[in-house]
Design an enzyme around this catalytic site. Structure first.
Site, PDB file in Angstrom:
ATOM      1  N   LYS A  99      19.076 -51.673  41.379  1.00 48.99           N
ATOM      2  CA  LYS A  99      20.484 -51.407  41.387  1.00 48.99           C
ATOM      3  C   LYS A  99      21.440 -52.444  40.821  1.00 48.99           C
ATOM      4  O   LYS A  99      20.727 -53.453  40.679  1.00 48.99           O
ATOM      5  CB  LYS A  99      20.753 -51.236  42.930  1.00 48.99           C
ATOM      6  CG  LYS A  99      20.078 -50.007  43.817  1.00 48.99           C
ATOM      7  CD  LYS A  99      20.800 -50.165  45.275  1.00 48.99           C
ATOM      8  CE  LYS A  99      19.934 -49.272  46.023  1.00 48.99           C
ATOM      9  NZ  LYS A  99      20.745 -48.858  47.522  1.00 48.99           N
ATOM     10  N   HIS A 128      16.583 -49.104  44.930  1.00 50.59           N
ATOM     11  CA  HIS A 128      16.389 -47.487  45.814  1.00 50.59           C
ATOM     12  C   HIS A 128      14.958 -47.247  45.654  1.00 50.59           C
ATOM     13  O   HIS A 128      14.206 -47.527  44.522  1.00 50.59           O
ATOM     14  CB  HIS A 128      17.186 -46.521  44.943  1.00 50.59           C
ATOM     15  CG  HIS A 128      16.982 -45.329  45.423  1.00 50.59           C
ATOM     16  ND1 HIS A 128      17.344 -44.568  46.526  1.00 50.59           N
ATOM     17  CD2 HIS A 128      16.065 -44.274  44.901  1.00 50.59           C
ATOM     18  CE1 HIS A 128      16.863 -43.396  46.690  1.00 50.59           C
ATOM     19  NE2 HIS A 128      16.082 -43.263  45.779  1.00 50.59           N
TER      20      HIS A 128
HETATM   21  O1  CDP Z   1      17.927 -46.537  50.514  1.00 49.33           O
HETATM   22  P1  CDP Z   1      17.547 -46.105  51.696  1.00 49.33           P
HETATM   23  O2  CDP Z   1      16.458 -44.686  51.508  1.00 49.33           O
HETATM   24  O3  CDP Z   1      16.669 -47.112  52.454  1.00 49.33           O
HETATM   25  O4  CDP Z   1      18.794 -45.448  52.630  1.00 49.33           O
HETATM   26  P2  CDP Z   1      19.835 -44.274  52.724  1.00 49.33           P
HETATM   27  O5  CDP Z   1      19.946 -43.912  53.953  1.00 49.33           O
HETATM   28  O6  CDP Z   1      18.982 -43.110  51.911  1.00 49.33           O
HETATM   29  O7  CDP Z   1      21.178 -44.764  52.108  1.00 49.33           O
HETATM   30  C1  CDP Z   1      21.388 -45.169  50.859  1.00 49.33           C
HETATM   31  C2  CDP Z   1      22.070 -46.405  50.605  1.00 49.33           C
HETATM   32  O8  CDP Z   1      23.175 -46.233  51.412  1.00 49.33           O
HETATM   33  C3  CDP Z   1      21.309 -47.709  51.253  1.00 49.33           C
HETATM   34  O9  CDP Z   1      20.226 -47.844  50.151  1.00 49.33           O
HETATM   35  C4  CDP Z   1      22.470 -48.562  51.313  1.00 49.33           C
HETATM   36  O10 CDP Z   1      22.705 -49.063  50.069  1.00 49.33           O
HETATM   37  C5  CDP Z   1      23.676 -47.561  51.786  1.00 49.33           C
HETATM   38  N1  CDP Z   1      23.913 -47.486  53.119  1.00 49.33           N
HETATM   39  C6  CDP Z   1      24.985 -48.512  53.718  1.00 49.33           C
HETATM   40  O11 CDP Z   1      25.568 -49.153  52.749  1.00 49.33           O
HETATM   41  N2  CDP Z   1      25.256 -48.396  54.997  1.00 49.33           N
HETATM   42  C7  CDP Z   1      24.630 -48.014  55.755  1.00 49.33           C
HETATM   43  N3  CDP Z   1      24.778 -47.855  57.151  1.00 49.33           N
HETATM   44  C8  CDP Z   1      23.484 -47.069  55.402  1.00 49.33           C
HETATM   45  C9  CDP Z   1      23.233 -46.757  53.990  1.00 49.33           C
HETATM   46 MG    MG Z   2      17.280 -42.762  50.936  1.00 45.72          MG
END
Ligand code: CDP
Ligand code: MG
Length: 167
Positions: free
Chosen positions: A10, A125
């Site tokens: 990212k 990601h």
């Molecule tokens: O990236 P990952 O699959 O671990 O998490 P996601 O639940 O798919 O969320 C996508 C992205 O949203 C995360 O990687 C974070 O950058 C952001 N996020 C956030 O800022 N605050 C949260 N409570 C959940 C996600």
């Molecule tokens: Mg995700």
């Protein structure tokens, strides 16, 4: 079982000069890199990539984050890693979504932060399951960008299609 997974470094990862560190950590998985490119992320791609988050209060910030607007680095590095249990192996080394909760030895635990607005800046990601990996890889890459055949393809003839070539 062999799997493929999408990895995006990212804009915060790029801005912090972490590309080398992240690739080194990912090499511990012994997986194969089968596609890699730098991408300038249009809004439509950002919105489609995070469409499962569209009802979250931080959605607009998330779109600006992945587009690089928040970090003045308007690009991401997109890669496909391939091999045995690729999705789990990469997610383990990446660490939990919340960088504060992530194990400190993981990539997100080492390099991520939570902004004062509460957004998780977690430097990379990684796909969360096989169907998401397929959706995401097909969104970010065309078949010819990837050096192995991951999904079925078809050949179409493009009439009057324009494309840029070297002058
Ligand atoms: O990236 P990952 O699959 O671990 O998490 P996601 O639940 O798919 O969320 C996508 C992205 O949203 C995360 O990687 C974070 O950058 C952001 N996020 C956030 O800022 N605050 C949260 N409570 C959940 C996600
Ligand atoms: Mg995700």
């Amino acid at each position: 079982m062999n799997q493929q997974t999408l990895i995006l470094i990212k804009p915060d990862g790029l801005k912090k000069s972490l590309t080398g560190n992240i690739l080194t950590r990912l090499s511990e998985t012994k997986l194969e890199i089968v596609a890699a490119k730098m991408v300038r992320v249009p809004r439509e791609l950002a919105v489609e990539h995070y469409k499962h988050m569209k009802d979250k209060p931080f959605f607009e910030e998330l779109v600006q984050y992945i587009q690089g607007t928040l970090h003045d680095r308007k690009k991401v590095m997109a890669m496909v890693y391939w091999g045995e249990d690729a999705i789990t192996k990469v997610r383990q080394i990446a660490g939990s979504t919340n960088p504060e909760e992530a194990d400190p030895t993981t990539i997100r635990g080492s390099y991520g932060r939570i902004t004062t607005k509460g957004l998780y800046e977690n430097v990379l990601h990684t796909s969360s399951n096989e169907s998401e990996a397929e959706r995401e890889i097909k969104l970010w890459f065309q078949p010819d960008d990837i050096i192995v055949d991951l999904y079925p393809t078809k050949v179409v003839t493009m009439e009057k299609a324009k494309r840029k070539i070297w002058a």
